[in-house]
Motif scaffolding. Structure first.
Motif, PDB file in Angstrom:
ATOM      1  N   LEU A  46      44.857  47.368  39.179  1.00  0.00           N
ATOM      2  CA  LEU A  46      44.611  46.770  37.869  1.00  0.00           C
ATOM      3  C   LEU A  46      45.550  45.577  37.750  1.00  0.00           C
ATOM      4  CD1 LEU A  46      43.330  46.823  35.015  1.00  0.00           C
ATOM      5  CD2 LEU A  46      45.216  48.323  34.312  1.00  0.00           C
ATOM      6  N   TRP A  47      44.961  44.382  37.630  1.00  0.00           N
ATOM      7  CA  TRP A  47      45.748  43.152  37.545  1.00  0.00           C
ATOM      8  C   TRP A  47      45.995  42.819  36.075  1.00  0.00           C
ATOM      9  CZ3 TRP A  47      47.887  41.793  41.942  1.00  0.00           C
ATOM     10  CH2 TRP A  47      47.308  42.308  43.108  1.00  0.00           C
ATOM     11  N   ILE A  48      47.229  42.433  35.790  1.00  0.00           N
ATOM     12  CA  ILE A  48      47.682  42.223  34.421  1.00  0.00           C
ATOM     13  C   ILE A  48      48.120  40.775  34.230  1.00  0.00           C
ATOM     14  CG2 ILE A  48      49.400  42.895  32.682  1.00  0.00           C
ATOM     15  CD1 ILE A  48      47.509  45.166  33.314  1.00  0.00           C
ATOM     16  N   ASN A  49      47.570  40.106  33.226  1.00  0.00           N
ATOM     17  CA  ASN A  49      48.035  38.786  32.808  1.00  0.00           C
ATOM     18  C   ASN A  49      49.170  39.001  31.815  1.00  0.00           C
ATOM     19  OD1 ASN A  49      48.483  36.254  31.729  1.00  0.00           O
ATOM     20  ND2 ASN A  49      46.450  36.063  30.784  1.00  0.00           N
ATOM     21  N   LEU A  50      50.391  38.827  32.282  1.00  0.00           N
ATOM     22  CA  LEU A  50      51.555  39.147  31.460  1.00  0.00           C
ATOM     23  C   LEU A  50      51.658  38.264  30.218  1.00  0.00           C
ATOM     24  CD1 LEU A  50      54.175  39.761  34.306  1.00  0.00           C
ATOM     25  CD2 LEU A  50      53.161  41.482  32.780  1.00  0.00           C
ATOM     26  N   ARG A  51      51.179  37.018  30.302  1.00  0.00           N
ATOM     27  CA  ARG A  51      51.242  36.130  29.128  1.00  0.00           C
ATOM     28  C   ARG A  51      50.345  36.663  28.012  1.00  0.00           C
ATOM     29  NH1 ARG A  51      49.088  31.410  32.593  1.00  0.00           N
ATOM     30  NH2 ARG A  51      48.074  33.288  33.400  1.00  0.00           N
ATOM     31  N   ALA A  52      49.158  37.147  28.385  1.00  0.00           N
ATOM     32  CA  ALA A  52      48.248  37.697  27.389  1.00  0.00           C
ATOM     33  C   ALA A  52      48.816  38.968  26.770  1.00  0.00           C
ATOM     34  CB  ALA A  52      46.891  37.977  28.034  1.00  0.00           C
ATOM     35  N   PHE A  53      49.413  39.811  27.598  1.00  0.00           N
ATOM     36  CA  PHE A  53      49.980  41.057  27.076  1.00  0.00           C
ATOM     37  C   PHE A  53      51.133  40.774  26.115  1.00  0.00           C
ATOM     38  CE2 PHE A  53      47.247  43.302  29.778  1.00  0.00           C
ATOM     39  CZ  PHE A  53      47.353  44.654  29.529  1.00  0.00           C
TER      40      PHE A  53
ATOM     41  N   ALA B  80      51.474  38.014  24.296  1.00  0.00           N
ATOM     42  CA  ALA B  80      50.909  37.424  23.077  1.00  0.00           C
ATOM     43  C   ALA B  80      50.241  38.479  22.203  1.00  0.00           C
ATOM     44  CB  ALA B  80      49.899  36.331  23.448  1.00  0.00           C
ATOM     45  N   ALA B  81      49.655  39.487  22.841  1.00  0.00           N
ATOM     46  CA  ALA B  81      48.950  40.540  22.095  1.00  0.00           C
ATOM     47  C   ALA B  81      49.862  41.696  21.727  1.00  0.00           C
ATOM     48  CB  ALA B  81      47.780  41.053  22.923  1.00  0.00           C
ATOM     49  N   ASP B  82      51.122  41.636  22.144  1.00  0.00           N
ATOM     50  CA  ASP B  82      52.074  42.731  21.916  1.00  0.00           C
ATOM     51  C   ASP B  82      51.510  44.052  22.436  1.00  0.00           C
ATOM     52  OD1 ASP B  82      54.460  43.890  21.070  1.00  0.00           O
ATOM     53  OD2 ASP B  82      53.669  44.361  19.067  1.00  0.00           O
ATOM     54  N   ALA B  83      50.976  43.995  23.650  1.00  0.00           N
ATOM     55  CA  ALA B  83      50.343  45.163  24.268  1.00  0.00           C
ATOM     56  C   ALA B  83      51.223  45.695  25.398  1.00  0.00           C
ATOM     57  CB  ALA B  83      48.962  44.801  24.804  1.00  0.00           C
ATOM     58  N   ASP B  84      51.142  46.982  25.608  1.00  0.00           N
ATOM     59  CA  ASP B  84      51.874  47.624  26.693  1.00  0.00           C
ATOM     60  C   ASP B  84      50.977  47.762  27.918  1.00  0.00           C
ATOM     61  OD1 ASP B  84      54.180  47.999  25.124  1.00  0.00           O
ATOM     62  OD2 ASP B  84      53.359  49.863  24.284  1.00  0.00           O
ATOM     63  N   ILE B  85      51.569  47.639  29.093  1.00  0.00           N
ATOM     64  CA  ILE B  85      50.812  47.810  30.333  1.00  0.00           C
ATOM     65  C   ILE B  85      50.319  49.240  30.417  1.00  0.00           C
ATOM     66  CG2 ILE B  85      50.971  47.792  32.851  1.00  0.00           C
ATOM     67  CD1 ILE B  85      52.991  45.519  32.607  1.00  0.00           C
ATOM     68  N   PRO B  86      49.035  49.464  30.663  1.00  0.00           N
ATOM     69  CA  PRO B  86      48.468  50.814  30.624  1.00  0.00           C
ATOM     70  C   PRO B  86      49.047  51.737  31.688  1.00  0.00           C
ATOM     71  CG  PRO B  86      46.734  49.151  30.539  1.00  0.00           C
ATOM     72  CD  PRO B  86      48.007  48.434  30.879  1.00  0.00           C
TER      73      PRO B  86
ATOM     74  N   PHE C 156      42.782  51.531  26.665  1.00  0.00           N
ATOM     75  CA  PHE C 156      41.900  51.107  25.576  1.00  0.00           C
ATOM     76  C   PHE C 156      42.694  50.599  24.374  1.00  0.00           C
ATOM     77  CE2 PHE C 156      38.961  53.971  27.932  1.00  0.00           C
ATOM     78  CZ  PHE C 156      38.002  53.008  28.226  1.00  0.00           C
ATOM     79  N   ILE C 157      43.897  51.118  24.172  1.00  0.00           N
ATOM     80  CA  ILE C 157      44.762  50.573  23.110  1.00  0.00           C
ATOM     81  C   ILE C 157      45.112  49.126  23.440  1.00  0.00           C
ATOM     82  CG2 ILE C 157      47.054  50.717  22.065  1.00  0.00           C
ATOM     83  CD1 ILE C 157      46.843  53.774  22.364  1.00  0.00           C
ATOM     84  N   ALA C 158      45.486  48.873  24.703  1.00  0.00           N
ATOM     85  CA  ALA C 158      45.807  47.512  25.122  1.00  0.00           C
ATOM     86  C   ALA C 158      44.583  46.611  25.026  1.00  0.00           C
ATOM     87  CB  ALA C 158      46.357  47.524  26.546  1.00  0.00           C
ATOM     88  N   ALA C 159      43.424  47.137  25.417  1.00  0.00           N
ATOM     89  CA  ALA C 159      42.192  46.342  25.369  1.00  0.00           C
ATOM     90  C   ALA C 159      41.871  45.918  23.940  1.00  0.00           C
ATOM     91  CB  ALA C 159      41.039  47.141  25.971  1.00  0.00           C
ATOM     92  N   ASP C 160      42.056  46.830  22.990  1.00  0.00           N
ATOM     93  CA  ASP C 160      41.802  46.494  21.582  1.00  0.00           C
ATOM     94  C   ASP C 160      42.759  45.406  21.102  1.00  0.00           C
ATOM     95  OD1 ASP C 160      39.630  48.205  21.122  1.00  0.00           O
ATOM     96  OD2 ASP C 160      40.949  49.911  20.682  1.00  0.00           O
TER      97      ASP C 160
ATOM     98  N   GLN D 123      42.922  33.374  29.862  1.00  0.00           N
ATOM     99  CA  GLN D 123      41.790  33.662  28.990  1.00  0.00           C
ATOM    100  C   GLN D 123      41.471  35.158  28.929  1.00  0.00           C
ATOM    101  OE1 GLN D 123      39.428  30.658  31.359  1.00  0.00           O
ATOM    102  NE2 GLN D 123      38.555  30.242  29.344  1.00  0.00           N
ATOM    103  N   ALA D 124      41.924  35.910  29.924  1.00  0.00           N
ATOM    104  CA  ALA D 124      41.638  37.341  29.987  1.00  0.00           C
ATOM    105  C   ALA D 124      42.916  38.107  30.276  1.00  0.00           C
ATOM    106  CB  ALA D 124      40.590  37.634  31.061  1.00  0.00           C
ATOM    107  N   GLY D 125      42.884  39.396  29.925  1.00  0.00           N
ATOM    108  CA  GLY D 125      44.095  40.199  30.056  1.00  0.00           C
ATOM    109  C   GLY D 125      44.178  41.051  31.292  1.00  0.00           C
ATOM    110  N   MET D 126      43.029  41.623  31.755  1.00  0.00           N
ATOM    111  CA  MET D 126      43.053  42.578  32.868  1.00  0.00           C
ATOM    112  C   MET D 126      41.843  42.374  33.782  1.00  0.00           C
ATOM    113  SD  MET D 126      44.157  46.136  30.875  1.00  0.00           S
ATOM    114  CE  MET D 126      42.951  45.983  29.544  1.00  0.00           C
ATOM    115  N   GLN D 127      42.005  42.805  35.010  1.00  0.00           N
ATOM    116  CA  GLN D 127      40.899  42.847  35.968  1.00  0.00           C
ATOM    117  C   GLN D 127      41.133  43.983  36.945  1.00  0.00           C
ATOM    118  OE1 GLN D 127      40.575  39.538  38.738  1.00  0.00           O
ATOM    119  NE2 GLN D 127      38.410  39.934  39.163  1.00  0.00           N
TER     120      GLN D 127
END
Length: 421
Positions: free
Chosen positions: A147-154, A156-162, A169-173, A260-264
């Motif tokens: 699972l690839w993580i865009n750290l800048r997006a995370f 900006a979204a105040d999301a935790d790495i799953p 799904f919390i991070a995706a939201d 532009q995207a957070g995960m792949q």
């Protein structure tokens, strides 16, 4: 006789009726491959430059698209015309199909001289052999379940790495609310299957996964694990963008690179794209195992086969390529660009490549604990014909919200059964 064998045999029947002629002249090496993205092209240049330093004229035969399917179709056309390239990128059970039809050169002399038995991890040797003889030269090891993580997006979204699917799904939201595409996914069937593949490995575990997608056991294919994998796949529909249909994998990775995207979910060849874009691991991006697969390793192995030569010059050219593939220099430089692990574990990894070190640790753990699994979505567990039937079911399910996960599991079992008939 399996339908896959009949398919290849029928397609290549003209082989026995045509004069066999390899197109590469004495000083040329023509190599078919499907490495066409930015990172892949840099990796392929390592092989080209290595052969040019030995005095050969490189004749590139790159056929991109559809995860190698286009390249294999092109190769069949060349083969039935009696004009195959000197070498070709082929992997998994397709190696056996070509060898069974008598196309491939025996590489035992090269394997003995270069001590492949000592250099190639034991679980991967059989993939390179037919009836106990080496007929393919391995290049690398890819881990698929990343699972690839865009750290800048995370950030900006105040999301935790799953760490599990609840936190995924919390991070995706949070990513969606912040204006990002939560999950980058190209709409090609093999990309959707790659996502499903890792979901199945996660919820089923390596043993049940192998019973389902390596041995094709009925009870495993119709198990709650497969149904749950389809359920998770359905839940991810709302987190992908609506522009993905037909988009290739590297352009999909570019969504993370361009913030532009957070995960792949994609194999470690995606890392080659990050590096080609001069992005730094730990700052712009990072990698974690797909939730639930930390101790599992779904593998894909790139390899080359060599068609039977017409003369000694061609034979020597092939030997030089095969020998170069396992040299420490090639293994180090090629796999740095490709994102993969060297097939030789005595080749040091770059100190700053955290993902490579994590991948090697995961491979060694999986090898010791029996959790290595050949990837279904990348042709290591089955033939391309069966794989295509699996892709059709998964792709139809992903784009048809009316189908239930249980119906999809039943359709998958029927498709595999039919493809094996």
């Amino acid at each position: 006789m399996r339908r896959t064998t009949r398919f290849l045999s029928g397609t290549l029947l003209a082989y026995s009726l045509l004069a066999y002629s390899v197109s590469a002249a004495a000083s040329k090496v023509e190599v078919l491959h499907w490495w066409t993205s930015a990172g892949e092209a840099k990796a392929a240049s390592v092989l080209r430059q290595g052969m040019e330093r030995q005095g050969y004229q490189w004749q590139d035969f790159a056929v991109g698209g559809r995860a190698g399917i286009s390249a294999m179709n092109t190769l069949r056309i060349r083969a039935i015309s009696g004009n195959p390239p000197l070498a070709a990128q082929i992997k998994g059970p397709e190696i056996t199909e070509w060898a069974r039809l008598g196309f491939l050169r025996n590489l035992n002399n090269i394997a003995d001289a270069e001590q492949w038995e000592a250099k190639i991890p034991a679980p991967l040797r059989d993939v390179m052999q037919y009836q106990g003889n080496y007929v393919a030269a391995p290049i690398n090891i890819h881990r698929v379940n990343w699972l690839w993580i865009n750290l800048r997006a995370f950030e900006a979204a105040d999301a935790d790495i799953p760490t599990d699917f609840d936190s995924f799904f919390i991070a995706a939201d949070k990513l969606k609310q912040a204006g990002y595409v939560p999950l980058a996914l190209g709409g090609e069937p093999w990309q959707v299957a790659t996502l499903f593949d890792s979901l199945a490995l996660s919820v089923m575990g390596p043993q049940l996964y192998q019973r389902a997608f390596l041995n094709f056991e009925r009870n495993a294919l119709l198990s709650d694990g497969v149904i749950e994998a389809f359920r998770l796949l359905a839940k991810m529909r709302k987190y992908v963008d609506d522009k993905g249909q037909g988009r290739n994998w590297s352009d999909t990775t570019q969504l993370l690179i361009n913030n532009q995207a957070g995960m792949q979910v994609m194999g470690d060849w995606a890392k080659g794209e990050f590096f080609a874009a001069n992005q730094q691991e730990g700052k712009a991006f990072t990698c974690v195992a797909v939730p639930g697969t930390k101790h599992a390793f779904s593998y894909n192995v790139d390899s080359f086969v060599f068609f039977k030569p017409n003369n000694e010059n061609e034979r020597q050219s092939q030997a030089d390529i095969a020998s170069y593939l396992l040299t420490p220099q090639f293994q180090r430089d090629f796999n740095r660009y490709k994102g993969s692990l060297p097939i030789r574990f005595d080749v040091p990894l770059p100190e700053d490549d955290h993902c490579a070190h994590a991948s090697r640790d995961a491979f060694l753990y999986a090898q010791e604990h029996g959790t290595l699994s050949p990837s279904m979505s990348h042709g290591l567990s089955t033939t391309r014909y069966v794989q295509s039937a699996i892709f059709d079911v998964i792709d139809e399910f992903f784009y048809d919200p009316k189908q239930t996960p249980r119906e999809a599991a039943e359709a998958l079992y029927r498709a595999i059964l039919s493809a094996q008939a």
